[in-house]
Design a protein around this motif. Structure first.
Motif, PDB file in Angstrom:
ATOM      1  N   ILE B  14      66.405 -52.563 -64.553  1.00 53.32           N
ATOM      2  CA  ILE B  14      67.175 -51.809 -65.539  1.00 53.32           C
ATOM      3  C   ILE B  14      68.624 -51.820 -65.109  1.00 53.32           C
ATOM      4  O   ILE B  14      68.938 -51.945 -63.927  1.00 53.32           O
ATOM      5  N   ILE B  23      62.860 -52.396 -60.578  1.00 54.04           N
ATOM      6  CA  ILE B  23      61.869 -51.316 -60.497  1.00 54.04           C
ATOM      7  C   ILE B  23      60.460 -51.882 -60.308  1.00 54.04           C
ATOM      8  O   ILE B  23      59.725 -51.435 -59.438  1.00 54.04           O
ATOM      9  N   ASN B  43      55.995 -40.239 -57.356  1.00 53.27           N
ATOM     10  CA  ASN B  43      57.095 -40.166 -58.320  1.00 53.27           C
ATOM     11  C   ASN B  43      58.062 -41.306 -58.074  1.00 53.27           C
ATOM     12  O   ASN B  43      58.383 -41.610 -56.924  1.00 53.27           O
ATOM     13  N   GLY B  44      58.500 -41.914 -59.138  1.00 55.02           N
ATOM     14  CA  GLY B  44      59.506 -42.960 -59.011  1.00 55.02           C
ATOM     15  C   GLY B  44      58.965 -44.309 -58.605  1.00 55.02           C
ATOM     16  O   GLY B  44      59.730 -45.241 -58.354  1.00 55.02           O
ATOM     17  N   SER B  45      57.644 -44.457 -58.544  1.00 55.87           N
ATOM     18  CA  SER B  45      57.098 -45.737 -58.094  1.00 55.87           C
ATOM     19  C   SER B  45      57.124 -46.799 -59.205  1.00 55.87           C
ATOM     20  O   SER B  45      56.911 -47.978 -58.933  1.00 55.87           O
ATOM     21  N   GLY B  46      57.377 -46.378 -60.431  1.00 56.51           N
ATOM     22  CA  GLY B  46      57.517 -47.358 -61.510  1.00 56.51           C
ATOM     23  C   GLY B  46      56.397 -47.321 -62.539  1.00 56.51           C
ATOM     24  O   GLY B  46      56.287 -48.232 -63.364  1.00 56.51           O
ATOM     25  N   LYS B  47      55.601 -46.275 -62.549  1.00 60.16           N
ATOM     26  CA  LYS B  47      54.465 -46.191 -63.478  1.00 60.16           C
ATOM     27  C   LYS B  47      54.926 -46.148 -64.935  1.00 60.16           C
ATOM     28  O   LYS B  47      54.431 -46.893 -65.787  1.00 60.16           O
ATOM     29  N   SER B  48      55.888 -45.256 -65.208  1.00 60.52           N
ATOM     30  CA  SER B  48      56.378 -45.167 -66.590  1.00 60.52           C
ATOM     31  C   SER B  48      57.086 -46.455 -66.987  1.00 60.52           C
ATOM     32  O   SER B  48      56.977 -46.914 -68.132  1.00 60.52           O
ATOM     33  N   THR B  49      57.791 -47.039 -66.043  1.00 64.12           N
ATOM     34  CA  THR B  49      58.480 -48.293 -66.325  1.00 64.12           C
ATOM     35  C   THR B  49      57.473 -49.362 -66.756  1.00 64.12           C
ATOM     36  O   THR B  49      57.689 -50.081 -67.730  1.00 64.12           O
ATOM     37  N   TYR B  60      64.479 -52.341 -70.542  1.00 67.02           N
ATOM     38  CA  TYR B  60      63.979 -52.913 -69.291  1.00 67.02           C
ATOM     39  C   TYR B  60      63.941 -54.429 -69.410  1.00 67.02           C
ATOM     40  O   TYR B  60      63.309 -54.967 -70.303  1.00 67.02           O
ATOM     41  N   GLN B  92      55.089 -40.228 -71.657  1.00 65.17           N
ATOM     42  CA  GLN B  92      55.168 -39.121 -70.707  1.00 65.17           C
ATOM     43  C   GLN B  92      56.035 -38.005 -71.293  1.00 65.17           C
ATOM     44  O   GLN B  92      55.698 -36.832 -71.196  1.00 65.17           O
ATOM     45  N   HIS B 210      48.710 -37.990 -62.061  1.00 67.01           N
ATOM     46  CA  HIS B 210      48.905 -37.518 -60.688  1.00 67.01           C
ATOM     47  C   HIS B 210      47.693 -36.732 -60.211  1.00 67.01           C
ATOM     48  O   HIS B 210      47.618 -36.369 -59.048  1.00 67.01           O
TER      49      HIS B 210
END
Ligand SMILES: Nc1ncnc2c1ncn2[C@@H]1O[C@H](COP(=O)(O)OP(=O)(O)OP(=O)(O)O)[C@@H](O)[C@H]1O
Ligand SMILES: [Mg+2]
Lengths: 399, 256
Positions: B14, B23, B43-49, B60, B92, B210
């Motif tokens: 991104i 990402i 958190n922040g590992s890229g799941k939503s991405t 993206y 999300q 989670h």
């Protein structure tokens, strides 16, 4: 070509005859005049505007039937500045006033160019009197202009006596390269309520300088809504003065501007009494090389304590060539007031677009739906359902 | 092995204030037809991405690897084409659409997808009947249909509205991005039931969460652990239990 020597100026002065004195000496305002900084009247200068000839009533009637007008208690039609008696009908409860009563003309619009021009060249329009306590229902006013290099300057007057009510649907349309310069004077006596919905659908080549001035007494209400979507160059000016406690004015508008057209909403809300409210939401959608102008002034006199004013001006830019000029102005002399205002200009929201597309809605359809939604929220401000529906249907792409 | 969703070496970045930020860093994932897989990750590992990239968000930029669905190159398709093909993403953070009526929006979406799939469109009456049935099933008030999409909805109401959309659009691949967060205990069960009722040989799902709790209701065929833009571990449902007890530490260390 400067304002005072232009072909247009000479032609208009000539037509005004002895009333030319009302025009002043400066000529057509240039961009150096503050009120016309964003809206150039250059196109007005270039034509020798002549009086518009009478139109055939049968043809005007045919045109009316295309408009899907709601059925109200009355219909009043003007074509090229002339009253069409055969197409008009007024409810019995209201009176068509007689002649011009200039002695009583409020000074509200005196220094405004559109009003000066109208004063010099005016043609008698609707002159309506709604008696005390009377609810006159819905009145439809249609002003049709047709022709090239012609101009009309209708002057309408509506007086609502104490507690009277009226809804006015004010439809303006035409064909050709004409110039139209209508004025409406409104008087709302104590507790009177005027709903005024203007559907400005002038020809895409037309020039329009429309102006209305409303004086609102205590507990009176002038609820105005303007749809600006026609004209090559079209300003609608709405001037209001709250003159008694607990009066309210709404000056809402939508502007839809495409091609290389310019639409302009200029307003003045003058709080001259305490405890009054004013509401203004103006939303503009610009596509292609459309140019939008919003100039909204709120003036709060020192006596106007407890004023509650709200102004919101938002523009949606659908193309990079579109342009929006906004000039909100608050001038406040009272110390105990609540005045909020805001302005935004932006493209469609990418998150919203993606959300819709991820649900299978094709991009073009998603864009249209978001534009509709932007407008719809403003149209929702019209309380009268008939008028709201009519206006929604007048928007392009309405489904 | 049947190829349903097949992701290989996927890289995406991104533009973060002018500098590209990678990402997804070479992600591999296969979800066979009819299976439900879960992804868990810090958190922040890229799941939503990952979910956005699969749904087609233009922001993206895919810089490497492939993703195919039902044998088609997913990355070539517009978001609406992916939806027609059967991809559905429950966001999300569902987006608010002021001025857009929820029922109208749902009908527009359902009919757009039906049209694209060569099915007959639903008229207003048929649609409303269907929508009412589905809202009742999700214990949503019918009022929700009359309001603007997600505007003023509570967190849980938004999530239910996502599940409502999923049920109406009948996807063959549902990606649920933390659909369980913000749900009360009853809602969690109702939402899980909404997903389970779609389960079958032609329906797959990717459940991002989670909490192991959701996976008690929607029992996954496989659980993947995601960190730093990659899948670092895959296993059966027991992985979720293990994570719940011990956290990510051991998986992160093992992956180093
Ligand atoms: N638009 C963006 N601009 C800048 N950074 C972004 C953007 N979108 C995502 N990121 C970054 O990419 C990384 C991955 O984000 P992502 O939302 O995919 O994580 P996640 O695994 O879904 O996290 P969570 O469990 O908190 O939902 C984060 O560091 C995030 O800050
Ligand atoms: Mg996330």
């Amino acid at each position: 070509m400067s304002g005072e020597t232009s072909l247009a100026w000479q032609a208009l002065r000539e037509r005004a005859g002895e009333r030319a004195a009302l025009l002043g000496a400066e000529g057509v305002p240039t961009k150096r005049v503050e009120a016309w900084h964003y809206t150039s009247l250059q196109p007005l200068n270039q034509v020798k505007w002549q009086a518009a000839p009478a139109l055939d009533e049968a043809q005007v009637g045919a045109r009316l039937s295309e408009l899907n007008l709601p059925k109200g208690q009355g219909l009043v039609v003007f074509a090229n500045g002339r009253f069409c008696a055969g197409l008009s009908s007024l409810p019995e409860t209201v009176k068509q006033g007689s002649g011009e009563d200039e002695a009583n003309e409020p000074a509200l619009l005196a220094d405004r160019f559109a009003a000066q021009l109208n004063a010099a060249l005016r043609q008698p329009g609707l002159n309506l009197h709604v008696p005390e306590g009377c609810d006159a229902g819905l009145l439809v006013l249609v002003s049709l202009t047709e022709g090239d290099e012609v101009s009309t300057h209708l002057h309408h007057r509506i007086t609502l006596e104490k507690g009277a009510r009226l809804s006015l649907l004010d439809v303006q349309l035409g064909r050709g390269r004409y110039f139209t310069n209508p004025q409406l004077d409104v008087e709302c006596a104590e507790g009177a309520h005027l709903t005024h919905v203007t559907r400005q659908d002038e020809s895409a080549e037309a020039i329009r300088l429309g102006i209305s001035g409303a004086r609102i007494e205590g507990r009176g209400n002038y609820d105005s809504f303007t749809l600006n979507q026609g004209g090559a160059l079209a300003r609608q000016e709405v001037v209001s003065r709250l003159e008694g406690a607990f009066a309210n004015v709404n000056v809402n508008a939508i502007q839809l501007i495409d091609g290389a057209r310019l639409n302009d909403l200029t307003s003045m809300i003058h709080h001259a009494s305490p405890d009054c409210t004013s509401r203004q939401t103006v939303r503009t959608v610009l596509s292609e090389a459309g140019q939008g102008v919003f100039q909204g002034k709120i003036l709060v006199d020192q006596v106007a304590q407890k004023t509650d004013g709200y102004q919101m001006n938002q523009a949606l830019l659908l193309s990079e060539k579109g342009q929006m000029n906004s000039k909100p102005e608050l001038e406040i002399y009272a110390d105990d007031v609540k005045c909020s205002h805001g302005a935004t200009v932006g493209a469609l929201d990418e998150d919203q677009l993606f959300y819709m597309r991820s649900r299978g809605v094709p991009e073009a359809q998603a864009r249209d739906a978001l534009v509709q939604a932007f407008l719809f929220e403003t149209v929702e401000l019209i309380e009268d359902e008939t008028l709201r529906e009519h206006l929604l249907k007048a928007l392009p792409g309405y489904v | 092995m049947n190829d349903f969703l097949k992701i290989e070496g996927l890289k995406a970045q991104i533009d973060a204030d002018g500098t590209p930020k990678e990402i997804l860093k070479g992600l591999d994932l296969n979800i066979p037809k009819g299976e439900v897989h879960a992804i868990m990750g810090p958190n922040g590992s890229g799941k939503s991405t990952l979910s956005y990239v699969l749904a087609g968000r233009e922001e993206y930029e895919v810089t490497g690897g492939t993703a195919s669905f039902k044998g088609q190159d997913l990355l070539e398709l517009e978001p609406e084409e992916r939806a027609a093909l059967g991809v559905f993403l429950a966001f999300q953070s569902p987006v608010e659409l002021p001025g857009v009526n929820n029922a109208n929006f749902l009908r527009t979406a359902v009919n757009a997808v039906r049209r694209a799939r060569g099915e007959e469109e639903l008229d207003a009456v048929a649609f409303l009947k269907l929508a009412r049935e589905e809202t009742a099933r999700l214990s949503m008030s019918g009022e929700m249909l009359k309001r603007a999409v997600n505007v003023g909805f509570s967190g849980g109401e938004k999530k239910r509205n996502e599940v409502l959309q999923m049920r109406l659009l009948q996807p063959s691949l549902a990606i649920l991005d933390e659909t369980d967060s913000g749900l009360d205990i009853d809602a969690l069960r109702i939402v899980a039931e909404g997903v389970n009722s779609l389960r079958g040989p032609d329906f797959s799902a990717l459940v991002i969460t989670h909490h192991q709790r959701l996976l008690e209701y929607i029992v996954p065929d496989r659980v993947h652990v995601m960190a730093h833009g990659r899948i670092i571990h895959s296993g059966g449902p027991e992985v979720a239990t293990q994570l719940e007890k011990q956290g990510y530490k051991q998986f992160l260390e093992a992956a180093q």
